[in-house]
Design a protein around this motif. Structure first.
Motif, PDB file in Angstrom:
ATOM      1  N   UNK A  51      44.097  54.587  35.212  1.00 50.16           N
ATOM      2  CA  UNK A  51      43.978  53.145  35.473  1.00 50.16           C
ATOM      3  C   UNK A  51      44.539  52.714  36.838  1.00 50.16           C
ATOM      4  N   UNK A  52      45.707  53.195  37.277  1.00 56.23           N
ATOM      5  CA  UNK A  52      46.221  52.763  38.587  1.00 56.23           C
ATOM      6  C   UNK A  52      45.345  53.200  39.765  1.00 56.23           C
ATOM      7  N   UNK A  53      44.462  54.136  39.539  1.00 56.85           N
ATOM      8  CA  UNK A  53      43.586  54.642  40.613  1.00 56.85           C
ATOM      9  C   UNK A  53      42.268  53.860  40.715  1.00 56.85           C
ATOM     10  N   UNK A  54      42.063  52.900  39.832  1.00 56.58           N
ATOM     11  CA  UNK A  54      40.767  52.230  39.768  1.00 56.58           C
ATOM     12  C   UNK A  54      40.715  50.985  40.641  1.00 56.58           C
ATOM     13  N   UNK A  55      39.621  50.845  41.389  1.00 59.18           N
ATOM     14  CA  UNK A  55      39.330  49.625  42.137  1.00 59.18           C
ATOM     15  C   UNK A  55      38.502  48.678  41.271  1.00 59.18           C
ATOM     16  N   UNK A  56      38.541  47.404  41.608  1.00 55.55           N
ATOM     17  CA  UNK A  56      37.600  46.462  41.027  1.00 55.55           C
ATOM     18  C   UNK A  56      36.388  46.356  41.947  1.00 55.55           C
ATOM     19  N   UNK A  57      35.189  46.463  41.365  1.00 51.16           N
ATOM     20  CA  UNK A  57      33.951  46.335  42.129  1.00 51.16           C
ATOM     21  C   UNK A  57      33.039  45.341  41.419  1.00 51.16           C
ATOM     22  N   UNK A  58      32.569  44.318  42.100  1.00 47.37           N
ATOM     23  CA  UNK A  58      31.581  43.424  41.473  1.00 47.37           C
ATOM     24  C   UNK A  58      30.229  44.120  41.381  1.00 47.37           C
ATOM     25  N   UNK A  59      29.593  44.026  40.222  1.00 48.06           N
ATOM     26  CA  UNK A  59      28.329  44.739  40.021  1.00 48.06           C
ATOM     27  C   UNK A  59      27.106  43.853  40.216  1.00 48.06           C
ATOM     28  N   UNK A  60      27.317  42.637  40.652  1.00 44.51           N
ATOM     29  CA  UNK A  60      26.176  41.755  40.928  1.00 44.51           C
ATOM     30  C   UNK A  60      26.219  41.320  42.387  1.00 44.51           C
ATOM     31  N   UNK A  61      25.131  40.750  42.843  1.00 43.67           N
ATOM     32  CA  UNK A  61      25.008  40.240  44.217  1.00 43.67           C
ATOM     33  C   UNK A  61      25.253  41.312  45.272  1.00 43.67           C
ATOM     34  N   UNK A  62      24.535  42.444  45.208  1.00 46.62           N
ATOM     35  CA  UNK A  62      24.703  43.463  46.251  1.00 46.62           C
ATOM     36  C   UNK A  62      24.350  42.900  47.617  1.00 46.62           C
ATOM     37  N   UNK A  63      25.106  43.342  48.617  1.00 45.94           N
ATOM     38  CA  UNK A  63      24.869  42.896  49.983  1.00 45.94           C
ATOM     39  C   UNK A  63      25.540  41.583  50.316  1.00 45.94           C
ATOM     40  N   UNK A  64      26.165  40.928  49.323  1.00 43.43           N
ATOM     41  CA  UNK A  64      26.802  39.634  49.553  1.00 43.43           C
ATOM     42  C   UNK A  64      28.271  39.765  49.940  1.00 43.43           C
ATOM     43  N   UNK A  65      28.837  40.954  49.771  1.00 46.08           N
ATOM     44  CA  UNK A  65      30.267  41.130  50.033  1.00 46.08           C
ATOM     45  C   UNK A  65      30.474  42.251  51.041  1.00 46.08           C
ATOM     46  N   UNK A  66      31.331  41.981  52.017  1.00 48.17           N
ATOM     47  CA  UNK A  66      31.740  42.983  52.990  1.00 48.17           C
ATOM     48  C   UNK A  66      33.228  43.227  52.797  1.00 48.17           C
ATOM     49  N   UNK A  67      33.612  44.287  52.114  1.00 47.91           N
ATOM     50  CA  UNK A  67      35.031  44.504  51.778  1.00 47.91           C
ATOM     51  C   UNK A  67      35.940  44.578  53.000  1.00 47.91           C
ATOM     52  N   UNK A  68      35.444  45.137  54.113  1.00 50.56           N
ATOM     53  CA  UNK A  68      36.282  45.257  55.309  1.00 50.56           C
ATOM     54  C   UNK A  68      36.551  43.886  55.925  1.00 50.56           C
ATOM     55  N   UNK A  69      35.531  43.051  55.969  1.00 55.05           N
ATOM     56  CA  UNK A  69      35.661  41.735  56.599  1.00 55.05           C
ATOM     57  C   UNK A  69      36.165  40.659  55.637  1.00 55.05           C
TER      58      UNK A  69
END
Length: 519
Positions: free
Chosen positions: A96-114
């Motif tokens: 569990x501590x190794x897991x990221x949260x990732x949204x599974x909808x709206x691909x291309x709408x989020x830029x994690x770096x920015x």
């Protein structure tokens, strides 16, 4: 499917000279990295998120170096292996501590770096996104992810969250383009299976649409085959943590067979841990491959190659196969070949299920059939005796045939084997296989053993009355190297594979059929 260790040189294999990031017209430059993970010394022990991020950061440091090295070689896309960032052998709670949260909808709408502030617990995907952005390269990686759910929801686990083995595809601008949650888990108790198979796609300006799936998925109809069929894909990215199993399922052997069977390019990145039998990555086209298989040394390997964008149209081949299936007959009556060319001249001959025959020059022989275990399945075999001959061996509705001539006589024992049944060890799936294999020794009991070296050069034509259109042609040579058939395909309701003189000693020549409907 699993891996280990730490000290790792930056090394790369430039498989073909390339110039510039755009590549030549009709080609693109791809990279895959076989990674030796730095693993947790106690994966079953629960740690804090900070400690988990520190360990994953050491693997991401290596990824960062390899992305830079690939970009300098002109690569437009890079693929990393399954389990490469967090490792393996976790429990559901300890991962569990190794897991990221990732949204599974709206691909291309989020830029994690920015936009790192949009979601909590996204440190890993943020770093991957920044690697892609800073190097202007498409990037595919595998990580563990979490998704909260209400306990009253159907299928919601008791701890109130789903945990997935996930691939992410990031664009050259760092945007999250697609996610894929592994559907066919391989004894991965830390992860959940998504309710429905993901069909994960992302578009690129240099090679069109890519699809992606993970490791064990490659053996099943969902999502691998359905994805390719539905979208007529020609490019696949494939993170894997594959434990080699000879003689029919070594990593590079089956990756190439899948590329050939479906007429697709595959960018396959495996984990590197020789002590667990884990190695074998490559960039594959239906007619050429750039591979890495190394059981002798440690450290990672970067493969960079320029490959054509387009391949033959899979839909045409599939329709041909399905027309073949409509004309199938259930009996084992068929024929033997009298030539090694592509004409596959058939002539009628008496056969019985489970029987064998061999015809030599001027006289008939009947070598003994025998049973031996190969990859946990009970194969029926018949040995190759003499310099040349014609063999047949049958099991259930499947008959396999071989016309062969040894170019160089050796004291090695080879056998032709058949299996038509449900494989039930380390996964359950239905297999139809016709396999010419080198045995481990000179006794029949050694046929089916894992063998890595051979000296015999053999001209052969292998065919069988397969009941499924999904046939993976395997051709593996000494030292775990690949060769390509001279001719293959359907003729007279049989699938055939022929080769005049292998490039090295023959280990395996096989028709590996998957009858998905009978799984």
């Amino acid at each position: 499917m699993v891996a280990v260790c730490w000290k790792l040189p930056i090394c790369f294999l430039l498989c073909q000279a390339v110039s510039g990031g755009a590549g030549r017209d009709g080609h693109y430059v791809a990279a895959v990295y076989e990674h030796e993970s730095i693993l947790s010394p106690a994966p079953a022990a629960r740690v804090e998120r900070r400690a988990a991020l520190q360990l994953m950061g050491r693997n991401l440091d290596i990824y960062e170096q390899q992305v830079l090295a690939a970009a300098r070689q002109g690569a437009q896309i890079i693929v990393f292996p399954e389990d490469g960032i967090h490792g393996f052998n976790f429990t559901r709670s300890s991962i569990y501590p190794y897991l990221d949260f990732i949204p599974y909808s709206h691909p291309g709408k989020w830029n994690p770096c920015r936009e790192p502030y949009l979601y909590n617990d996204t440190e890993v995907v943020q770093r991957l996104s920044c690697m892609a952005l800073q190097n202007k390269i498409f990037l595919v990686a595998n990580l563990g992810t979490k998704q909260p759910c209400e306990r009253r929801e159907p299928r919601c686990p008791p701890d109130g969250r789903f945990q997935f083995n996930t691939n992410v595809a990031l664009g050259a601008d760092g945007a999250l383009l697609a996610t894929y949650r592994k559907h066919n888990l391989y004894f991965e108790s830390a992860f959940d299976t998504p309710a429905q198979p993901d069909h994960a796609l992302f578009d690129t300006p240099f090679a069109g649409t890519f699809g992606m799936f993970t490791c064990f998925d490659i053996l099943f109809y969902e999502p691998a085959v359905s994805l390719i069929r539905q979208y007529n894909l020609k490019q696949i990215v494939y993170p894997t943590a594959w434990m080699n199993q000879l003689p029919l399922l070594s990593a590079v052997e089956f990756q190439q067979a899948f590329s050939t069977a479906f007429n697709v390019n595959i960018l396959a990145a495996n984990i590197h841990h020789p002590t667990l039998g884990m190695t074998g990555s490559g960039i594959y086209t239906p007619v050429k491959s750039f591979i890495y298989h190394n059981m002798e040394s440690y450290g990672g390997k970067l493969i960079v190659a320029e490959i054509p964008v387009t391949t033959a149209d899979y839909k045409t081949n599939l329709e041909s196969n399905e027309r073949f299936r409509e004309n199938l007959h259930g009996s084992c009556r068929t024929s033997t070949s009298t030539s090694l060319d592509d004409e596959v001249c058939f002539k009628e001959q008496e056969e019985t299920a489970g029987g064998v025959s061999e015809k030599g020059e001027g006289k008939e022989q009947s070598p003994p059939s025998f049973y031996a275990e190969m990859m946990y399945d009970n194969f029926t075999f018949v040995p190759l005796w003499g310099e040349k001959g014609e063999l047949q061996v049958c099991a259930n509705s499947l008959c396999c045939y071989l016309n062969y001539q040894k170019a160089v006589l050796t004291d090695e024992l080879y056998a032709l084997g058949v299996f038509d049944g449900l494989h039930t060890v380390h996964g359950t799936y239905y297999v139809q296989a016709c396999a010419l294999v080198k045995c481990g020794g000179l006794s029949f009991s050694t046929c089916g053993q894992e063998v890595t070296d051979a000296t015999a050069l053999i001209d052969f034509q292998l065919w069988g009355n397969m009941s499924t259109p999904y046939i993976f042609p395997l051709l593996l040579t000494s030292g775990i190297t690949l060769d390509f058939a001279d001719h293959m395909g359907w003729k007279n309701n049989h699938y055939f594979l022929s080769k005049n003189r292998t490039s090295a000693g023959l280990l395996t020549a096989a028709l590996y059929g998957r009858w998905y409907e009978k799984d």
